[in-house]
Structures are given as C-alpha cells and as structure tokens.
Design a protein around this motif. Sequence first.
Motif, PDB file in Angstrom:
ATOM      1  N   ASP A 119      -0.194  -2.695  -6.542  1.00 26.56           N
ATOM      2  CA  ASP A 119      -1.542  -3.250  -6.398  1.00 26.56           C
ATOM      3  C   ASP A 119      -1.572  -4.736  -6.087  1.00 26.56           C
ATOM      4  N   LEU A 154       2.307   1.851  -3.419  1.00 28.91           N
ATOM      5  CA  LEU A 154       1.294   1.958  -4.473  1.00 28.91           C
ATOM      6  C   LEU A 154       1.399   0.784  -5.435  1.00 28.91           C
ATOM      7  N   GLU A 208       0.823  -1.202   0.000  1.00 23.45           N
ATOM      8  CA  GLU A 208       0.000   0.000   0.000  1.00 23.45           C
ATOM      9  C   GLU A 208       0.859   1.254   0.000  1.00 23.45           C
TER      10      GLU A 208
END
Length: 339
Positions: A202, A200, A197
């Motif tokens: 996924d 960034l 997270e």
Amino acid sequence: MNKHPAHKRTLVFFLVPNFTMLPFSAAVETLRIANRMLGYPAYEWRLSSVDGEKVSSSSGIAIEVNTSLAEERRNISGEHRPNMVLICSGIQIEDFNNKSVHAFLRETYNRGTAVGSLCTGAHVLAQAGLLNGKRCAIHWENLPGFAEAFPQAEVYADLYEVDSNLYTCAGGTASLDMMLNLIGQDFGEALVNRVCEQQLTDRVRNPHDRQRLPLRARLGVQNSKVLSIIELMESNLAEPLSLVEIADDADLSRRQIERLFRQEMGRSPARYYLEIRLDRARHLLVQSSMPVVEVAVACGFVSASHFSKCYREVYNRSPQQERAERKMTLSSARAGVAA
C-alpha cells in the motif's frame, strides 16, 4: 520514465550459507515485476556462491547458483561486469569469514560498482572494511553484536541505508523497499507505484521507518509515561541510569514510577531494566565472540561475577553455558547438512 528504453542493470546476489529466503525472494520478485511492467528485462541477475555450488537457506531450501566467486572476480573486469553485488545472508553470519570474499567486495567497490547487503550481510561488508565511517542498516536482532564488533561503522535500526554506493538493508520486507528505491532512481515514481500495486503493497516505506513494532504494540502497554521511561532505559544500557535520574527525566516521583511499573509491567522498574540489559547481553553472547567480561561491561554490569549471577537467575544458565549451547547447536546443524 527513463528516456533510454535500453537501460539495463545487472545484479549479482551472492548467497552465504543459512541466508534468509524472505529478503532474497522479495528483492528478486520486485525486480521481476518491474521488468514485467516495463515490457523488457531492464533488470537481470545471477546467483553466486563461494564454490559455485548450491547454497542452503536457513529454511533448509537449497538454491542453485550460476557462478562461483572465482568467476565473479573475473567478471568484474570484463564484459559481464555487474552494476551491483548484494551479499545475501541470515542467521549465524558471525561464523562466515572468507577473506577471498572480502577481497572481491573491496575490488568490486573500488572499481565503482555498487555493493550492498540483505538482512545480516552488512556484517560481511564490515569485515571487508567497507563500512568504516559509513551509514548502514542491519536486522535489529543483530544490531547489538554488530555495533560492538564494528564500532567504526555507523549502524542504524533503519529499514535500509544508501551511502556512497553502499546499499544495506535490514532484511525481511525491507529488501523490497530498497529495491523500490533503486527502481525509482532508474525509472521514476510511476513505475514504483505500478510495482507496488502488483505486490499489493500500500505504500513505499521511508528508509528510516522503524524495523520493530512500536513499544505500545510490542509490549501491549498504553501508559505513555511508562513507554517513555522504557525508551529511556533502552537508550542507556551500557551506562544504566539510576531511578532518581529516570524520575527527574520523567517528571515523576520514584514512588509513582514504582507503582506504574507494578501496574503495567508486573515488576519493578529496576527488575525490568535488568531484564532488557540481560536480553542485550544474550544477543551479544550468541552473535559475537566478545569475552564475557566485555559483554558484561557493554551491558552496564560492574563485574563479570555480578553479570553471571544475574544472568543465571533470569535464564537458569551461565553466560558460558549459553555460548557453549550455541556452539553445540551450530555443530549439530553442520552435521545435519553434511549428512
């Protein structure tokens, strides 16, 4: 989460000249973020080089290091012994051949410490004899030369491989995935998700995910028959298949294949097959010291003369000139660094 909050792991990043910044920084930043999420330095690292001096990356950015090879050789038997040593390299790795580094890696591994590599570093591990009979990964661009130079290693175009305390990854963002795998081993999936997270990212990629874009995206080809034929060609470069064999496998006629390749690729299937064999030959020429005749055989040519003729037609220079130009480029690069 790990029940032992004092759990720590120390890594040594050994920098080889012309190492690639992306996999190195991705690995370090992943560990840094894990520490931040944990609230304490579970991962510590230091940077090392042969002489203890700063090392220039392939982007020209020089990085200061903490230790020399001599210091790390002393550390592996003392209180500063690391839990993992990672070779960080990049372009021109074929020109790095340091027997002291090889001896250090063997001693480190034999003492039970994990050893690994980022990007092209598997080349150094293989030179040290650590990858014989082991699964390993290396950047796709270096895979042909590596496979020819080290036939005893089981090399794959995977993102990363872990085999018997040996960690190898293909470079780029694959080092992020390999570090996430390490963090998962130590602290579990919850921490991995928190790190993702922050980055960034996924998802955590599977180690066996492909390195390169799928053929459909890479070539801009939509016809599934053409794509399957190209995959077949890429899997049979050393011993090229005849168009009859390809047609039988694809369940098409020779005329249908000819027409499809003219429509989708703008050339005949024979021409396209020749071009991908020559592309592999070019990688071998610039990445290895294999004799030209051996490069020719490895890429499915019946003779060195025929290989040279085809090579010149496509690249407008001979295989010998290709290799000579590379040597000149290397010499110029070294002169620039010395200046």
